[in-house]
Design a protein around this motif. Structure first.
Motif, PDB file in Angstrom:
ATOM      1  N   MET A 191      14.766  85.099  83.707  1.00 52.51           N
ATOM      2  CA  MET A 191      16.284  84.485  84.980  1.00 52.51           C
ATOM      3  C   MET A 191      15.674  83.104  85.970  1.00 52.51           C
ATOM      4  O   MET A 191      16.338  82.109  85.933  1.00 52.51           O
ATOM      5  CB  MET A 191      17.743  85.269  84.742  1.00 52.51           C
ATOM      6  CG  MET A 191      18.447  85.192  83.740  1.00 52.51           C
ATOM      7  SD  MET A 191      19.635  86.485  83.992  1.00 52.51           S
ATOM      8  CE  MET A 191      19.916  87.852  85.014  1.00 52.51           C
ATOM      9  N   ALA A 192      15.896  83.511  86.880  1.00 51.86           N
ATOM     10  CA  ALA A 192      14.880  83.304  87.911  1.00 51.86           C
ATOM     11  C   ALA A 192      14.315  81.570  87.614  1.00 51.86           C
ATOM     12  O   ALA A 192      14.687  79.969  87.876  1.00 51.86           O
ATOM     13  CB  ALA A 192      14.916  83.752  89.305  1.00 51.86           C
ATOM     14  N   LEU A 193      12.645  82.742  86.723  1.00 52.48           N
ATOM     15  CA  LEU A 193      11.878  80.825  86.303  1.00 52.48           C
ATOM     16  C   LEU A 193      12.171  80.100  85.635  1.00 52.48           C
ATOM     17  O   LEU A 193      11.734  79.056  85.458  1.00 52.48           O
ATOM     18  CB  LEU A 193      10.850  81.716  85.602  1.00 52.48           C
ATOM     19  CG  LEU A 193      10.512  83.286  87.043  1.00 52.48           C
ATOM     20  CD1 LEU A 193       9.351  84.196  86.162  1.00 52.48           C
ATOM     21  CD2 LEU A 193       9.418  82.055  88.083  1.00 52.48           C
ATOM     22  N   ALA A 194      13.449  80.637  84.769  1.00 52.06           N
ATOM     23  CA  ALA A 194      13.405  79.503  83.348  1.00 52.06           C
ATOM     24  C   ALA A 194      15.176  78.719  84.085  1.00 52.06           C
ATOM     25  O   ALA A 194      14.861  77.317  83.250  1.00 52.06           O
ATOM     26  CB  ALA A 194      14.753  80.688  82.710  1.00 52.06           C
ATOM     27  N   MET A 195      15.744  79.291  84.948  1.00 44.68           N
ATOM     28  CA  MET A 195      17.181  77.957  86.083  1.00 44.68           C
ATOM     29  C   MET A 195      15.453  77.507  86.393  1.00 44.68           C
ATOM     30  O   MET A 195      15.721  76.241  86.950  1.00 44.68           O
ATOM     31  CB  MET A 195      17.306  79.162  87.376  1.00 44.68           C
ATOM     32  CG  MET A 195      18.263  80.452  86.602  1.00 44.68           C
ATOM     33  SD  MET A 195      19.653  79.582  85.628  1.00 44.68           S
ATOM     34  CE  MET A 195      20.841  81.438  85.471  1.00 44.68           C
ATOM     35  N   ALA A 196      14.862  77.232  87.229  1.00 43.76           N
ATOM     36  CA  ALA A 196      13.816  76.239  88.034  1.00 43.76           C
ATOM     37  C   ALA A 196      13.336  76.136  86.546  1.00 43.76           C
ATOM     38  O   ALA A 196      12.779  74.534  87.062  1.00 43.76           O
ATOM     39  CB  ALA A 196      12.568  77.481  88.527  1.00 43.76           C
ATOM     40  N   ALA A 197      12.629  76.674  85.650  1.00 42.67           N
ATOM     41  CA  ALA A 197      12.323  75.593  84.416  1.00 42.67           C
ATOM     42  C   ALA A 197      12.817  73.954  84.055  1.00 42.67           C
ATOM     43  O   ALA A 197      13.032  73.178  84.047  1.00 42.67           O
ATOM     44  CB  ALA A 197      11.547  76.407  83.310  1.00 42.67           C
ATOM     45  N   PRO A 209      17.608  82.419  78.381  1.00 44.39           N
ATOM     46  CA  PRO A 209      18.218  81.152  77.688  1.00 44.39           C
ATOM     47  C   PRO A 209      19.528  80.921  77.489  1.00 44.39           C
ATOM     48  O   PRO A 209      20.284  80.165  78.152  1.00 44.39           O
ATOM     49  CB  PRO A 209      17.458  80.814  76.766  1.00 44.39           C
ATOM     50  CG  PRO A 209      15.987  81.976  76.446  1.00 44.39           C
ATOM     51  CD  PRO A 209      16.317  82.663  77.107  1.00 44.39           C
ATOM     52  N   LEU A 210      20.487  82.368  77.080  1.00 44.66           N
ATOM     53  CA  LEU A 210      21.848  81.950  77.544  1.00 44.66           C
ATOM     54  C   LEU A 210      22.301  82.414  79.205  1.00 44.66           C
ATOM     55  O   LEU A 210      23.348  81.604  79.055  1.00 44.66           O
ATOM     56  CB  LEU A 210      21.790  83.556  76.956  1.00 44.66           C
ATOM     57  CG  LEU A 210      23.343  83.893  76.928  1.00 44.66           C
ATOM     58  CD1 LEU A 210      24.376  82.220  75.746  1.00 44.66           C
ATOM     59  CD2 LEU A 210      24.255  84.852  75.703  1.00 44.66           C
ATOM     60  N   ALA A 211      21.865  82.835  80.404  1.00 46.34           N
ATOM     61  CA  ALA A 211      21.864  82.747  81.486  1.00 46.34           C
ATOM     62  C   ALA A 211      21.959  81.196  81.705  1.00 46.34           C
ATOM     63  O   ALA A 211      23.287  80.889  82.014  1.00 46.34           O
ATOM     64  CB  ALA A 211      21.296  83.447  81.939  1.00 46.34           C
ATOM     65  N   VAL A 212      20.697  80.913  80.987  1.00 43.46           N
ATOM     66  CA  VAL A 212      20.464  78.819  81.582  1.00 43.46           C
ATOM     67  C   VAL A 212      21.861  78.413  81.328  1.00 43.46           C
ATOM     68  O   VAL A 212      22.414  77.399  81.809  1.00 43.46           O
ATOM     69  CB  VAL A 212      19.191  78.289  81.714  1.00 43.46           C
ATOM     70  CG1 VAL A 212      18.893  76.936  81.827  1.00 43.46           C
ATOM     71  CG2 VAL A 212      18.151  79.242  82.401  1.00 43.46           C
ATOM     72  N   TYR A 213      22.200  78.415  79.626  1.00 42.41           N
ATOM     73  CA  TYR A 213      22.942  77.974  79.540  1.00 42.41           C
ATOM     74  C   TYR A 213      24.684  77.682  79.627  1.00 42.41           C
ATOM     75  O   TYR A 213      24.899  76.719  80.251  1.00 42.41           O
ATOM     76  CB  TYR A 213      23.475  78.266  78.052  1.00 42.41           C
ATOM     77  CG  TYR A 213      24.475  77.414  76.793  1.00 42.41           C
ATOM     78  CD1 TYR A 213      24.635  76.609  76.672  1.00 42.41           C
ATOM     79  CD2 TYR A 213      25.283  78.491  76.939  1.00 42.41           C
ATOM     80  CE1 TYR A 213      25.547  75.468  76.060  1.00 42.41           C
ATOM     81  CE2 TYR A 213      26.273  77.847  76.309  1.00 42.41           C
ATOM     82  CZ  TYR A 213      26.697  76.668  75.434  1.00 42.41           C
ATOM     83  OH  TYR A 213      28.264  76.673  75.640  1.00 42.41           O
ATOM     84  N   LEU A 214      24.767  79.126  80.047  1.00 40.85           N
ATOM     85  CA  LEU A 214      26.427  79.576  80.576  1.00 40.85           C
ATOM     86  C   LEU A 214      26.613  78.900  82.111  1.00 40.85           C
ATOM     87  O   LEU A 214      27.306  77.985  82.781  1.00 40.85           O
ATOM     88  CB  LEU A 214      26.095  80.839  80.411  1.00 40.85           C
ATOM     89  CG  LEU A 214      26.265  81.540  79.409  1.00 40.85           C
ATOM     90  CD1 LEU A 214      26.256  83.439  79.687  1.00 40.85           C
ATOM     91  CD2 LEU A 214      27.694  81.103  78.613  1.00 40.85           C
ATOM     92  N   LEU A 215      25.439  79.080  82.882  1.00 42.77           N
ATOM     93  CA  LEU A 215      25.841  78.358  84.386  1.00 42.77           C
ATOM     94  C   LEU A 215      25.518  76.184  83.961  1.00 42.77           C
ATOM     95  O   LEU A 215      25.412  76.106  84.871  1.00 42.77           O
ATOM     96  CB  LEU A 215      24.608  78.689  85.220  1.00 42.77           C
ATOM     97  CG  LEU A 215      24.815  80.048  85.507  1.00 42.77           C
ATOM     98  CD1 LEU A 215      23.823  80.464  86.886  1.00 42.77           C
ATOM     99  CD2 LEU A 215      25.781  80.602  85.732  1.00 42.77           C
ATOM    100  N   SER A 216      25.213  76.084  83.047  1.00 43.11           N
ATOM    101  CA  SER A 216      24.829  74.982  82.481  1.00 43.11           C
ATOM    102  C   SER A 216      25.964  74.114  82.594  1.00 43.11           C
ATOM    103  O   SER A 216      27.082  74.506  82.448  1.00 43.11           O
ATOM    104  CB  SER A 216      23.752  74.420  82.067  1.00 43.11           C
ATOM    105  OG  SER A 216      24.278  74.303  80.838  1.00 43.11           O
ATOM    106  N   PRO A 217      25.883  72.311  82.719  1.00 45.33           N
ATOM    107  CA  PRO A 217      27.614  71.681  82.375  1.00 45.33           C
ATOM    108  C   PRO A 217      27.479  71.567  81.147  1.00 45.33           C
ATOM    109  O   PRO A 217      28.608  71.681  80.178  1.00 45.33           O
ATOM    110  CB  PRO A 217      26.664  70.690  82.925  1.00 45.33           C
ATOM    111  CG  PRO A 217      25.755  70.621  83.921  1.00 45.33           C
ATOM    112  CD  PRO A 217      24.999  71.752  83.589  1.00 45.33           C
ATOM    113  N   ALA A 218      26.406  72.210  80.175  1.00 44.46           N
ATOM    114  CA  ALA A 218      26.738  72.252  78.569  1.00 44.46           C
ATOM    115  C   ALA A 218      27.858  73.275  77.718  1.00 44.46           C
ATOM    116  O   ALA A 218      28.526  73.167  76.718  1.00 44.46           O
ATOM    117  CB  ALA A 218      25.598  72.675  77.787  1.00 44.46           C
ATOM    118  N   ALA A 219      27.636  73.686  79.308  1.00 43.48           N
ATOM    119  CA  ALA A 219      28.647  75.302  78.337  1.00 43.48           C
ATOM    120  C   ALA A 219      30.700  75.219  79.574  1.00 43.48           C
ATOM    121  O   ALA A 219      30.744  75.989  79.771  1.00 43.48           O
ATOM    122  CB  ALA A 219      28.306  76.611  79.007  1.00 43.48           C
TER     123      ALA A 219
END
Length: 304
Positions: A23-29, A229-239
């Motif tokens: 999740m950390a790597l995906a957030m950074a990416a 990917p779901l964790a990134v989405y949920l923290l993003s403005p898209a969610a």
């Protein structure tokens, strides 16, 4: 094209390995600046090593991202506050928190010691509360922010030998819902993910029987990267419109999980006596009783 988390600052606890690392790597990416928090302890919470958190932060930086390291414990209010302060000191703000840190001390309930109960509740439930509370004031002031809490089907459905873990993980669902209700007016969101993935904690599952070996073999197919990917989405403005939900991720499947609601009712105008409950009330309700399932009984098909 702007990245989904561009300009955001995220804390991921328990990010030194397994699901937290991915999740950390995906957030950074996705463009976020990431505080990689990990004590570097064993799955039972013993020992301490800065190495795992440093390695993940270095991996993020080597890929061109921004990362800071925190080895503070989530299990204390003051140390959790210092994790949030690390984000503020390093990157000037805080936009998202992933409450992922956890330990296991599995034991059948009738054999469980108070120390085993306290340790697991302290990290999973108290730790998530401390982290969320430390971030909440900043989220309120800036009128934005998002939480992702890692729950488990051990709590949502049930499992053997995990009363401490199950209680903490189901408590997290209630905590997340309360945060969502209390802070929605400040544009703050809170959601849960129940992950199916091979990790250090799952790696402690006994494999003494063919049934246990088969179960672990299935879980090994589900990599932590599937959760990210779901964790990134949920923290993003898209969610922005997604709040107070509980999701599960199982390999390439994403589920939205039910939350408790009335199933069936009985009514008696004269009121109930214990005898009438036994004779009429309970037989009428029995058809809607929840079975004594374990997580593996409900999720019984092979992951694809």
């Amino acid at each position: 094209m702007a990245q989904m988390m561009e300009g955001k600052v995220v804390v991921v606890t328990g990010a030194g390995g397994g699901i937290g690392r991915d999740m950390a790597l995906a957030m950074a990416a996705a463009g976020a600046s990431v505080v990689v928090n990990d004590l570097g302890t064993s799955t039972s919470g013993e020992g301490q090593d800065i190495g795992p958190a440093e390695a993940v932060a270095r991996e993020i930086r080597d890929a061109g991202g921004r990362a800071a390291v925190s080895t503070e414990s989530v299990a204390g209010a003051s140390s959790a506050a210092r994790i949030i302060e690390c984000a503020l000191d390093s990157f000037g703000r805080i936009d998202g928190v992933v409450n992922n840190a956890g330990i296991l001390r599995d034991r059948f309930f009738h054999k469980m010691g108070t120390d085993e109960w306290d340790a697991v509740i302290q990290v999973h439930l108290y730790g998530s509360y401390y982290m969320s509370r430390a971030a909440a004031s900043h989220f309120k002031e800036q009128e934005s922010g998002a939480f992702v809490h890692m729950t488990s089907t051990s709590g949502l459905i049930g499992n053997l030998g995990q009363a401490n873990y199950s209680a903490a993980k189901l408590g997290l669902v209630a905590l997340s819902k309360s945060i969502a209700l209390d802070m929605q007016k400040f544009n703050v969101r809170s959601n849960c993910i129940a992950p199916f993935a091979w990790s250090r904690m799952i790696g402690s599952i006994p494999t003494d029987t063919p049934e246990q070996q088969a179960r672990v073999a299935k879980i090994q197919q589900m990599t932590p990267a599937k959760i990210a990917p779901l964790a990134v989405y949920l923290l993003s403005p898209a969610a922005a419109e997604v709040n107070a939900q509980v999701f599960a991720v199982r390999n390439n499947e994403i589920f939205v999980m039910s939350q408790p609601r009335p199933l069936r009712s009985v009514h008696r105008g004269e009121g109930w006596t214990p005898e009438f409950i036994a004779e009429h009330g309970m037989p009428a309700l029995r058809a809607s009783f929840v079975p004594m399932d374990r997580s593996a009984d409900v999720f019984c098909w092979d992951p694809v």
